[in-house]
Design an enzyme around this catalytic site. Structure first.
Site, PDB file in Angstrom:
ATOM      1  N   SER A 117     -12.080  18.304  30.518  1.00 44.57           N
ATOM      2  CA  SER A 117     -12.591  19.374  29.764  1.00 44.57           C
ATOM      3  C   SER A 117     -12.787  20.665  30.876  1.00 44.57           C
ATOM      4  O   SER A 117     -13.501  20.350  31.905  1.00 44.57           O
ATOM      5  CB  SER A 117     -13.708  19.385  28.917  1.00 44.57           C
ATOM      6  OG  SER A 117     -14.336  20.434  28.514  1.00 44.57           O
TER       7      SER A 117
ATOM      8  N   TYR B  69     -22.387  17.768  26.787  1.00 43.94           N
ATOM      9  CA  TYR B  69     -20.873  17.273  26.699  1.00 43.94           C
ATOM     10  C   TYR B  69     -20.138  17.533  28.207  1.00 43.94           C
ATOM     11  O   TYR B  69     -19.438  16.591  28.570  1.00 43.94           O
ATOM     12  CB  TYR B  69     -20.199  18.265  25.664  1.00 43.94           C
ATOM     13  CG  TYR B  69     -18.775  18.188  25.619  1.00 43.94           C
ATOM     14  CD1 TYR B  69     -18.164  16.992  25.222  1.00 43.94           C
ATOM     15  CD2 TYR B  69     -17.909  19.209  26.036  1.00 43.94           C
ATOM     16  CE1 TYR B  69     -16.699  16.860  24.851  1.00 43.94           C
ATOM     17  CE2 TYR B  69     -16.539  19.094  25.922  1.00 43.94           C
ATOM     18  CZ  TYR B  69     -16.006  18.076  25.404  1.00 43.94           C
ATOM     19  OH  TYR B  69     -14.641  18.024  25.203  1.00 43.94           O
TER      20      TYR B  69
ATOM     21  N   GLY C 292      -6.889  11.759  15.990  1.00 41.20           N
ATOM     22  CA  GLY C 292      -7.556  13.160  16.202  1.00 41.20           C
ATOM     23  C   GLY C 292      -6.540  14.347  16.053  1.00 41.20           C
ATOM     24  O   GLY C 292      -5.334  14.134  15.962  1.00 41.20           O
TER      25      GLY C 292
ATOM     26  N   ALA D  18     -10.528   9.425  23.214  1.00 40.12           N
ATOM     27  CA  ALA D  18     -11.540   9.394  22.067  1.00 40.12           C
ATOM     28  C   ALA D  18     -12.906   9.680  22.898  1.00 40.12           C
ATOM     29  O   ALA D  18     -13.217   9.518  24.001  1.00 40.12           O
ATOM     30  CB  ALA D  18     -11.651   7.725  22.069  1.00 40.12           C
TER      31      ALA D  18
ATOM     32  N   ILE E 182      -5.480  16.490  18.823  1.00 44.60           N
ATOM     33  CA  ILE E 182      -4.480  16.222  19.998  1.00 44.60           C
ATOM     34  C   ILE E 182      -3.683  15.308  19.762  1.00 44.60           C
ATOM     35  O   ILE E 182      -2.576  15.063  19.956  1.00 44.60           O
ATOM     36  CB  ILE E 182      -5.126  16.486  21.042  1.00 44.60           C
ATOM     37  CG1 ILE E 182      -5.766  17.721  21.280  1.00 44.60           C
ATOM     38  CG2 ILE E 182      -4.109  16.229  22.154  1.00 44.60           C
ATOM     39  CD1 ILE E 182      -6.652  17.962  22.370  1.00 44.60           C
TER      40      ILE E 182
ATOM     41  N   GLY F 192      -8.443   7.449  20.114  1.00 49.15           N
ATOM     42  CA  GLY F 192      -8.652   8.872  19.474  1.00 49.15           C
ATOM     43  C   GLY F 192      -7.399   9.655  19.192  1.00 49.15           C
ATOM     44  O   GLY F 192      -7.386  10.657  18.742  1.00 49.15           O
ATOM     45  N   GLY F 193      -6.540   8.445  18.855  1.00 55.78           N
ATOM     46  CA  GLY F 193      -4.939   9.083  18.529  1.00 55.78           C
ATOM     47  C   GLY F 193      -4.636   9.417  17.237  1.00 55.78           C
ATOM     48  O   GLY F 193      -3.745  10.029  16.955  1.00 55.78           O
TER      49      GLY F 193
END
Length: 377
Positions: free
Chosen positions: A129, A188, A11, A83, A13, A8-9
């Site tokens: 999170s 989530y 994105g 990710a 952040i 997820g690099g």
């Protein structure tokens, strides 16, 4: 120098993190599926992709694909696993997708590491999170620390938005520490807790050091302005620039811990490279609660543009009232201190937003979707 893989690099952040690692002399590889919800309809021309590609080898691939992960894992020293599908509201009606990507992708990653005798990975950092805490921690005058459950629809329909706890008087909000009760109130949040638990459980059996970072509400330049699930700063910024009214849910006194992306990048870099972080779980936030009313006031000030503001009393099922991080552990272990105040962060964010085209963020469509699913009241 370390070889670092960021899933997820590309994105929000991840692209900033890739640049920070590269500037520090590390070799960075990014795996990202360039999801249109995040990157728009022309992903490889997006600002985030361009930022990541300047600092890292970007591989377009999916964490749900074993083949894609096997192609990028060899030779890596550290994996920063960012990710994930994000958005508490959307997760409540796209349950399969959130579980497949967040839980399934993490399971595939760990399965590869568990069965590859030639693996070189020494550390896995998982982006967890604040949503795993649900309503978070409060102080009861009668009972001490308590952890209220989800607020009832009946109470909120009658305008009673503050959490309550059986046998207690009025509750005092306090920072939520890492050893607080885990009680996610959204799909989530459940998937993020499962991701974290998988990494923290499996990695030590493989001789790999795990670290979990429980991010609060991250914001800053580069945050998607077209993804309606990305956060209220982007959503409200688009409405202000369009001269449209802002509808504030509940009574506007609900609060969040907003943490600037540069502070998150610093914390994540240190957790990735500092052995003192090994096998630890950390909150990453500002440690300060900011109400939605204050968010709107600061954005209007930053853009110097008045728009109508209405506190509607509407609410979303699954939302929490407050959640503020207790940063004691990350301060004492790593010496981390957030450096960017909310006002300064909003100024930096607004300056960046002002340089972007005004686009439809899809906010109204997302609200209508939630109404149809009976999640927005």
């Amino acid at each position: 120098m370390s070889r670092i893989l960021i899933t997820g690099g590309a994105g929000f952040i991840g692209s900033n993190l890739a640049n920070a690692f590269a500037a520090d002399g590390h070799e960075v590889t990014v795996l990202d599926n360039l999801l249109p919800q995040v990157h728009g309809t022309s992903p490889e021309s997006s600002e985030l992709y361009q930022l990541a590609s300047k600092a890292a080898t970007v591989v377009v691939g999916d964490v749900c694909s074993r083949k894609d992960l096997e192609a990028v894992l060899p030779g890596q020293d550290v994996v920063v696993h960012l990710a994930a599908e994000t958005g508490t509201g959307q997760s409540m009606y796209e349950v399969e997708r959130y579980n497949r990507v967040n839980v399934g992708g993490t399971a595939i990653l760990l399965d590869i590491l568990a069965n590859d005798s030639s693996r070189t990975v020494k550390k896995v950092v998982i982006a967890s999170s604040r949503s795993i805490y649900g309503e978070g921690r409060y102080l009861s005058p009668e009972l001490g620390y308590v952890y209220p459950g989800s607020r009832s629809e009946t109470d909120m329909l009658e305008g009673r938005f503050e959490p309550t706890y059986p046998g207690s008087g009025a509750l005092e909000l306090v920072g939520t520490s890492e050893d607080s009760k885990i009680q996610p109130s959204s799909v989530y949040g459940i998937t993020k807790h499962t991701q974290e638990a998988l990494v923290m459980t499996v990695c030590p059996t493989l001789g790999i050091s795990p670290v979990a970072l429980r991010y609060q509400n991250v914001y800053g330049p580069g945050q998607s302005l077209t993804n309606p699930y990305t956060g209220i700063l982007s959503i409200f910024s688009t409405l202000i620039r369009q001269g449209r009214a802002i509808n504030i849910f509940e009574d506007g006194l609900e609060s969040r811990d907003f943490v600037f992306v540069d502070d998150v990048v610093r914390a994540t870099m240190q957790a990735s490279l500092d052995s003192r972080a090994n096998n630890q779980i950390f909150n990453v936030g500002s440690g300060v609660g900011t109400t939605v009313n204050t968010v709107v006031d600061e954005l209007i000030r930053a853009y110097d543009q008045k728009v109508p503001v209405e506190v509607t009393g509407n609410f979303r099922l699954g939302d929490v009232r407050h959640n503020i991080a207790d940063l004691t552990r990350i301060r004492e272990t790593l010496g981390f201190e957030p450096e960017v105040s909310f006002r300064d962060g909003v100024e930096k964010f607004a300056a960046w937003v002002a340089s972007q085209d005004v686009v439809d963020g899809g906010y109204e469509a997302s609200l209508e979707e939630m109404r149809q699913k009976k999640l927005l009241k």
